[in-house]
Enzyme design. Structure first.
Site, PDB file in Angstrom:
ATOM      1  N   SER A 235       0.835  -1.189   0.000  1.00  0.00           N
ATOM      2  CA  SER A 235       0.000   0.000   0.000  1.00  0.00           C
ATOM      3  C   SER A 235       0.874   1.245   0.000  1.00  0.00           C
ATOM      4  CB  SER A 235      -0.925   0.002   1.206  1.00  0.00           C
ATOM      5  OG  SER A 235      -0.210   0.399   2.357  1.00  0.00           O
ATOM      6  N   LYS A 236       0.239   2.345  -0.237  1.00  0.00           N
ATOM      7  CA  LYS A 236       0.960   3.613  -0.403  1.00  0.00           C
ATOM      8  C   LYS A 236       1.949   3.909   0.710  1.00  0.00           C
ATOM      9  CE  LYS A 236      -3.093   5.912  -2.387  1.00  0.00           C
ATOM     10  NZ  LYS A 236      -3.090   5.191  -3.643  1.00  0.00           N
ATOM     11  N   ARG A 237       1.612   3.448   1.904  1.00  0.00           N
ATOM     12  CA  ARG A 237       2.451   3.797   3.042  1.00  0.00           C
ATOM     13  C   ARG A 237       3.679   2.910   3.186  1.00  0.00           C
ATOM     14  NH1 ARG A 237      -2.464   4.259   5.527  1.00  0.00           N
ATOM     15  NH2 ARG A 237      -2.169   2.239   6.493  1.00  0.00           N
ATOM     16  N   ASP A 238       3.734   1.806   2.438  1.00  0.00           N
ATOM     17  CA  ASP A 238       4.855   0.889   2.599  1.00  0.00           C
ATOM     18  C   ASP A 238       6.122   1.438   1.957  1.00  0.00           C
ATOM     19  OD1 ASP A 238       3.542  -1.251   3.991  1.00  0.00           O
ATOM     20  OD2 ASP A 238       2.428  -1.604   2.136  1.00  0.00           O
TER      21      ASP A 238
END
Length: 465
Positions: A235-238
């Site tokens: 996901s975007k935060r990884d």
RNA sequence: GUCCCGUUCGUCUAGCCCGGCCUAGGACACCAGGUUUUCAUCCUGGCGACAGGGGUUCGAAUCCCCUACGGGAUGCCA
């Protein structure tokens, strides 16, 4: 292309349809890449279509991020925003009249109805009411005929929808499933290559295609990219999830692209580092993996280092200049010949452009820092200060400042003092660079020049008395 | 809960469709040794997998079934 032949476009038309709601994710990049590869492989058409139907979550900046990331990866589109085409406009926010026409087709066939201000698509089949565990309430369901999905990666998949679904929101905007299908019809898309997270949606899409009286295109649901640690898709935060991170860290786009190709696709032999032309030639659905792939930043870094090592000196210099300038290592006054020489000496050691300033700053500045770890390592055994002190006078006397003669000085001093010449090298490197590793020492000393080397050794001895 | 997809070394994968050539190959990572003027590079070697159970078969990583596990979907997000 065979020399002299005429480039004939095939009828393959694929699209990449991102939504400008966030950053450009590595999974999106790979979906774009696989579409692009298939288009190039088949001499088909690669279309970029922007799915910006959710006005709340879209922004023009994010649109630029998409264009920028695709361009950076070298994924040029044949039709779409900025380049035009016969099936435009390519922003869904500008296609409302088209959607209205298609909506009317469904309405005329009696396949729509209004509820709560929204327009719903009506499934065909026996209706019943059932408690839904996920929605936690009673829901009207439909025993609809299973939809046959012809998938080039999964084989034939059957899945039945069991609930009517919204195609126009109460606020008058059309919904993803509807516009996606309408545009695939209107843009004459032949192959839908997208992430496996859409496979479950595909039965909705097939319902719509068939309601329009159109046979669905061929699907190819590619596996997802899983996060490095923990469970679930990336996901975007990884870490490592965003293309802009790679841009910022000066990764070579060809390396990122090559790695992404190998994450879920294989040429079926042992090759991994491959020219994009070769990949285009070989790329096809049978080579695509069925299982999700876990992202591995170490392997990504390995691909990058292979590409960096393969860079011609001139290209390396061209790429290095702005990076070293930004880091404050060099200015426009930095001597060009000296700069070139430093790069030539350092080239075998360079495995990432990002590390350039840390690796090379001492070639250009006197205010380099002595790295504590490096110092501890060098001082761990023997008497490095004594060695440095012993060699200094001999170096001062040396006029012929070449690699061979510098080396000869160390050999002579070492044998005179009953030491090994390797006892002199680590501390010398530490004194002139502040580091424990780097380009070969003799070339480093040669390039730095006698004056700087002597001054730095004296300075180092002064500080470490 | 229901539905859909998947399951070969820690990771990416080859082999699977068309069963024997598989004592399961390669790459990253890791470990060890060697080369080297230090560090790195480089070279050599090592570690390390067919999810489990049933079938079918002379023979199964390869075909079938079940279980387990993983992933996805189940939004008036895309």
């Amino acid at each position: 292309m065979v020399k002299g032949s005429i480039l004939i476009m095939s009828n393959v038309r694929v699209r990449f349809a991102p939504s400008p709601t966030g950053f450009f994710h590595i999974g999106s990049a790979r979906t774009a890449l696989f579409n692009w590869l298939y288009a190039r492989h088949t001499n088909g058409t690669f279309i970029l279509r922007i799915e910006d139907t959710d006005k709340e979550r879209n922004s023009d900046e994010f649109l630029q991020v998409i264009y920028n990331s695709l361009r950076w990866l070298g994924l040029d589109w044949d039709e779409g925003p900025q380049v035009g085409g016969d099936y435009g406009p390519y922003l869904q926010s500008q296609r409302n009249d088209i959607y209205q026409k298609y909506l009317k087709i469904l309405a005329d066939k009696g396949r729509t109805y209004e509820k709560d201000g929204a327009i719903w698509f009506k499934l065909e089949g026996e209706r019943y009411t059932e408690y839904d565990e996920f929605a936690k309430k009673d829901i009207e369901k439909v025993r609809a005929k299973p939809q046959l999905i012809h998938d080039m990666i999964r084989g034939d998949v059957e899945r039945a929808e069991d609930r009517d679904f919204v195609i126009y929101r109460a606020n008058g905007e059309p919904v993803f499933h509807f516009v996606n299908v309408v545009d695939d019809i209107a843009m004459k898309i032949t192959h839908v290559i997208r992430g496996e997270d859409h496979l479950s949606n595909t039965s909705k899409h097939c319902e719509l295609f068939r309601a329009f009286g159109v046979e669905p295109p061929v699907f190819a649901h590619i596996p997802l990219i899983l996060k490095q640690e923990g469970s679930g898709k990336m996901s975007k935060r990884d870490r490592g999830a965003l293309i802009e991170e790679y841009q910022k860290d000066h990764y070579l786009p060809a390396a990122v692209r090559n790695y992404l190709c190998m994450l879920g696709w294989s040429p079926k032999d042992d090759r991994e580092i491959m020219d994009i032309g070769e990949i285009i030639e070989l790329f096809d659905f049978p080579g695509i993996q069925q299982k999700n792939a876990r992202f591995d930043e170490k392997k990504m870094a390995f691909f990058n280092s292979e590409y960096v090592k393969a860079l011609p000196l001139e290209t390396l210099a061209w790429l290095a200049r702005p990076i070293l300038t930004e880091a404050g290592s060099i200015t426009e006054n930095t001597d060009e010949d000296y700069f070139q020489e430093v790069l030539m000496v350092a080239k075998p050691k360079i495995s990432s452009l990002k590390d350039l300033p840390a690796l090379l700053c001492y070639f250009f500045n006197e205010n380099y820092a002595t790295v504590e770890d490096a110092k501890n390592r060098v001082f761990k055994k023997g008497d490095p200060i004594a060695r440095l002190t012993e060699a200094l006078p001999a170096l001062e006397r040396l006029n012929d400042w070449t690699e061979d003669s510098i080396h000869a000085v160390y050999d002579a001093v070492a044998s005179e003092k009953g030491q090994k010449n390797t006892d002199y090298f680590p501390v010398t490197r530490l004194a002139v660079s502040g580091l424990a590793g780097g380009p070969d020492l003799m070339p480093t000393l040669r390039v730095l020049g006698k004056e700087k080397v002597i001054a730095r050794i004296r300075n180092f001895l002064e500080k470490n008395k």
